[in-house]
Design a protein around this motif. Structure first.
Motif, PDB file in Angstrom:
ATOM      1  N   ASN A 120       0.857  -1.291  -0.046  1.00  0.00           N
ATOM      2  CA  ASN A 120       0.219   0.261  -0.259  1.00  0.00           C
ATOM      3  C   ASN A 120       0.484   1.246   0.318  1.00  0.00           C
ATOM      4  OD1 ASN A 120      -2.103  -1.261   0.017  1.00  0.00           O
ATOM      5  ND2 ASN A 120      -2.751  -1.120   1.979  1.00  0.00           N
ATOM      6  N   ASN A 121       2.203   1.703   0.516  1.00  0.00           N
ATOM      7  CA  ASN A 121       3.447   2.286   0.789  1.00  0.00           C
ATOM      8  C   ASN A 121       4.241   2.288  -0.517  1.00  0.00           C
ATOM      9  OD1 ASN A 121       1.964   0.992   3.584  1.00  0.00           O
ATOM     10  ND2 ASN A 121       1.649   3.454   3.625  1.00  0.00           N
ATOM     11  N   PHE A 122       4.172   1.387  -0.496  1.00  0.00           N
ATOM     12  CA  PHE A 122       5.937   0.496  -1.568  1.00  0.00           C
ATOM     13  C   PHE A 122       5.148  -0.280  -2.812  1.00  0.00           C
ATOM     14  CE2 PHE A 122       9.819  -0.533  -2.496  1.00  0.00           C
ATOM     15  CZ  PHE A 122      10.690   0.297  -3.120  1.00  0.00           C
ATOM     16  N   PRO A 123       4.571   0.826  -3.700  1.00  0.00           N
ATOM     17  CA  PRO A 123       4.355   0.562  -4.796  1.00  0.00           C
ATOM     18  C   PRO A 123       4.681  -1.164  -5.714  1.00  0.00           C
ATOM     19  CG  PRO A 123       3.492   2.486  -4.848  1.00  0.00           C
ATOM     20  CD  PRO A 123       4.830   2.345  -3.532  1.00  0.00           C
ATOM     21  N   ARG A 124       5.817  -0.935  -5.637  1.00  0.00           N
ATOM     22  CA  ARG A 124       6.735  -1.612  -6.095  1.00  0.00           C
ATOM     23  C   ARG A 124       7.790  -2.910  -5.609  1.00  0.00           C
ATOM     24  NH1 ARG A 124       8.320   1.533 -12.297  1.00  0.00           N
ATOM     25  NH2 ARG A 124       7.137   2.103 -11.807  1.00  0.00           N
ATOM     26  N   TRP A 125       6.886  -3.403  -4.326  1.00  0.00           N
ATOM     27  CA  TRP A 125       7.462  -4.276  -2.903  1.00  0.00           C
ATOM     28  C   TRP A 125       8.040  -5.412  -3.615  1.00  0.00           C
ATOM     29  CZ3 TRP A 125      10.229  -4.584   1.031  1.00  0.00           C
ATOM     30  CH2 TRP A 125      10.384  -5.392   1.202  1.00  0.00           C
ATOM     31  N   ASP A 126       7.151  -5.759  -4.616  1.00  0.00           N
ATOM     32  CA  ASP A 126       7.098  -7.683  -5.713  1.00  0.00           C
ATOM     33  C   ASP A 126       8.606  -7.169  -6.235  1.00  0.00           C
ATOM     34  OD1 ASP A 126       5.221  -8.680  -4.141  1.00  0.00           O
ATOM     35  OD2 ASP A 126       3.776  -7.748  -5.837  1.00  0.00           O
ATOM     36  N   GLN A 127       8.667  -6.212  -6.881  1.00  0.00           N
ATOM     37  CA  GLN A 127      10.119  -5.756  -7.463  1.00  0.00           C
ATOM     38  C   GLN A 127      11.266  -5.752  -7.266  1.00  0.00           C
ATOM     39  OE1 GLN A 127       7.713  -2.773 -10.480  1.00  0.00           O
ATOM     40  NE2 GLN A 127       9.330  -3.439 -11.799  1.00  0.00           N
ATOM     41  N   LEU A 128      10.729  -4.949  -6.266  1.00  0.00           N
ATOM     42  CA  LEU A 128      12.513  -5.193  -4.374  1.00  0.00           C
ATOM     43  C   LEU A 128      13.361  -6.211  -4.527  1.00  0.00           C
ATOM     44  CD1 LEU A 128      14.325  -2.320  -3.594  1.00  0.00           C
ATOM     45  CD2 LEU A 128      12.831  -2.633  -2.216  1.00  0.00           C
ATOM     46  N   VAL A 129      11.974  -7.156  -4.446  1.00  0.00           N
ATOM     47  CA  VAL A 129      12.119  -8.753  -4.029  1.00  0.00           C
ATOM     48  C   VAL A 129      12.716  -9.810  -4.687  1.00  0.00           C
ATOM     49  CG1 VAL A 129      10.638 -10.359  -2.697  1.00  0.00           C
ATOM     50  CG2 VAL A 129       9.667  -8.101  -1.672  1.00  0.00           C
ATOM     51  N   GLU A 130      11.664  -8.855  -5.789  1.00  0.00           N
ATOM     52  CA  GLU A 130      12.988  -9.883  -6.815  1.00  0.00           C
ATOM     53  C   GLU A 130      14.186  -8.943  -7.434  1.00  0.00           C
ATOM     54  OE1 GLU A 130      14.027 -11.265 -10.539  1.00  0.00           O
ATOM     55  OE2 GLU A 130      13.895  -8.831 -10.251  1.00  0.00           O
ATOM     56  N   LEU A 131      14.785  -8.280  -7.384  1.00  0.00           N
ATOM     57  CA  LEU A 131      16.289  -7.232  -7.463  1.00  0.00           C
ATOM     58  C   LEU A 131      16.241  -8.146  -5.695  1.00  0.00           C
ATOM     59  CD1 LEU A 131      18.158  -5.623  -8.298  1.00  0.00           C
ATOM     60  CD2 LEU A 131      16.766  -3.740  -6.927  1.00  0.00           C
ATOM     61  N   ALA A 132      16.440  -7.989  -4.604  1.00  0.00           N
ATOM     62  CA  ALA A 132      16.713  -8.487  -3.615  1.00  0.00           C
ATOM     63  C   ALA A 132      16.627 -10.308  -4.159  1.00  0.00           C
ATOM     64  CB  ALA A 132      15.913  -8.566  -2.402  1.00  0.00           C
ATOM     65  N   SER A 133      16.254 -10.860  -4.650  1.00  0.00           N
ATOM     66  CA  SER A 133      15.962 -12.528  -4.812  1.00  0.00           C
ATOM     67  C   SER A 133      17.550 -12.495  -5.987  1.00  0.00           C
ATOM     68  CB  SER A 133      15.197 -12.548  -5.452  1.00  0.00           C
ATOM     69  OG  SER A 133      14.980 -12.319  -6.597  1.00  0.00           O
ATOM     70  N   ARG A 134      18.268 -11.682  -6.699  1.00  0.00           N
ATOM     71  CA  ARG A 134      19.409 -11.789  -7.402  1.00  0.00           C
ATOM     72  C   ARG A 134      20.660 -11.356  -7.148  1.00  0.00           C
ATOM     73  NH1 ARG A 134      18.132  -8.006 -12.381  1.00  0.00           N
ATOM     74  NH2 ARG A 134      15.583  -8.100 -12.125  1.00  0.00           N
ATOM     75  N   SER A 135      20.602 -11.348  -5.772  1.00  0.00           N
ATOM     76  CA  SER A 135      22.006 -10.902  -4.650  1.00  0.00           C
ATOM     77  C   SER A 135      22.867 -11.926  -4.287  1.00  0.00           C
ATOM     78  CB  SER A 135      21.684 -10.167  -3.786  1.00  0.00           C
ATOM     79  OG  SER A 135      21.137 -10.764  -2.409  1.00  0.00           O
ATOM     80  N   PRO A 136      24.141 -12.092  -4.718  1.00  0.00           N
ATOM     81  CA  PRO A 136      24.698 -13.416  -3.922  1.00  0.00           C
ATOM     82  C   PRO A 136      24.076 -13.959  -3.138  1.00  0.00           C
ATOM     83  CG  PRO A 136      26.534 -11.395  -4.816  1.00  0.00           C
ATOM     84  CD  PRO A 136      24.923 -11.502  -4.403  1.00  0.00           C
ATOM     85  N   GLN A 137      23.962 -13.081  -1.534  1.00  0.00           N
ATOM     86  CA  GLN A 137      23.669 -13.456  -0.198  1.00  0.00           C
ATOM     87  C   GLN A 137      22.044 -14.857  -0.251  1.00  0.00           C
ATOM     88  OE1 GLN A 137      24.491 -10.633  -1.148  1.00  0.00           O
ATOM     89  NE2 GLN A 137      25.544  -9.891   0.171  1.00  0.00           N
ATOM     90  N   VAL A 138      21.717 -14.048  -1.184  1.00  0.00           N
ATOM     91  CA  VAL A 138      19.913 -14.635  -1.815  1.00  0.00           C
ATOM     92  C   VAL A 138      19.959 -16.259  -3.346  1.00  0.00           C
ATOM     93  CG1 VAL A 138      17.541 -15.125  -2.408  1.00  0.00           C
ATOM     94  CG2 VAL A 138      18.953 -13.032  -0.801  1.00  0.00           C
TER      95      VAL A 138
END
Length: 207
Positions: A120-138
């Motif tokens: 509701n407050n961060f409309p592109r949250w799913d895109q940010l999570v998808e971006l985070a999923s590409r980090s080496p740690q994940v």
């Protein structure tokens, strides 16, 4: 509906949307200049040099006006944080944007911590999570079939949360309580460099 009537209706809608956008941006400017407490429909009408009834047509209360301003902040921030290109650039812009709107950022964060779904407050949250999923740690946590494990998906959400908090809250704390002498531009640059090292993400291609 005739073609001429449809054209007129489309023009009215465009005019409404443009006026609405301008009023929200003026409200953001008022908050930045005079603080959240000064924001009312009447002060916005005076600032925009509009009839108060016109402003009330767009916002029926101060709460609706403030809600629109917070939505504007969240939408702008989310666009910056998932923008294509070099992570140094978009991180620096996001940190500088947050530091440049301290009162509005505070109101937005208070909504986040008061049990409001983050989408509701961060409309592109799913895109940010998808971006985070590409980090080496994940990304290293795979299920053997090329996809993330359940724990990897959770880690992506956690990593996205850390990234968002690091962009919004940590730089503000640093500049207010640790180094109040530093300019916003310098703090933004240093935090962007730090976050980029944390993210360890190469340049991203445009979506």
């Amino acid at each position: 509906m005739s073609e001429s009537r449809q054209t007129l209706e489309q023009r009215r809608n465009r005019n409404y949307e443009e006026t609405h956008r301008q009023l929200v941006e003026r409200a953001v400017g008022l908050i930045g200049r005079d603080g959240v407490g000064s924001l009312t429909v009447a002060t916005l009408a005076r600032d925009a040099r509009m009839n108060r009834s016109t402003v009330y047509y767009h916002f029926d209360s101060r709460e609706a006006l403030l809600s629109a301003a917070k939505a504007w902040f969240g939408a702008k921030l989310s666009e910056m944080m998932v923008a294509p290109g070099d992570s140094q650039t978009w991180l620096e812009k996001a940190v500088q944007f947050s530091l440049g709107n301290p009162e509005l950022m505070h109101e937005w964060v208070m909504d986040l911590v008061n049990h409001t779904p983050i989408q509701n407050n961060f409309p592109r949250w799913d895109q940010l999570v998808e971006l985070a999923s590409r980090s080496p740690q994940v990304a290293r946590q795979e299920d053997g079939k090329g996809g993330p494990t359940a724990s990897g998906a959770l880690d992506a959400e956690l990593w996205a949360t850390v990234l968002l908090a690091s962009v919004v809250m940590a730089p503000r704390l640093f500049r207010v309580a640790v180094r109040p002498d530093q300019e916003i531009e310098l703090v933004s640059r240093h935090y962007a460099q730090l976050l980029r090292r944390m993210l360890q993400s190469p340049q991203r291609n445009a979506r």
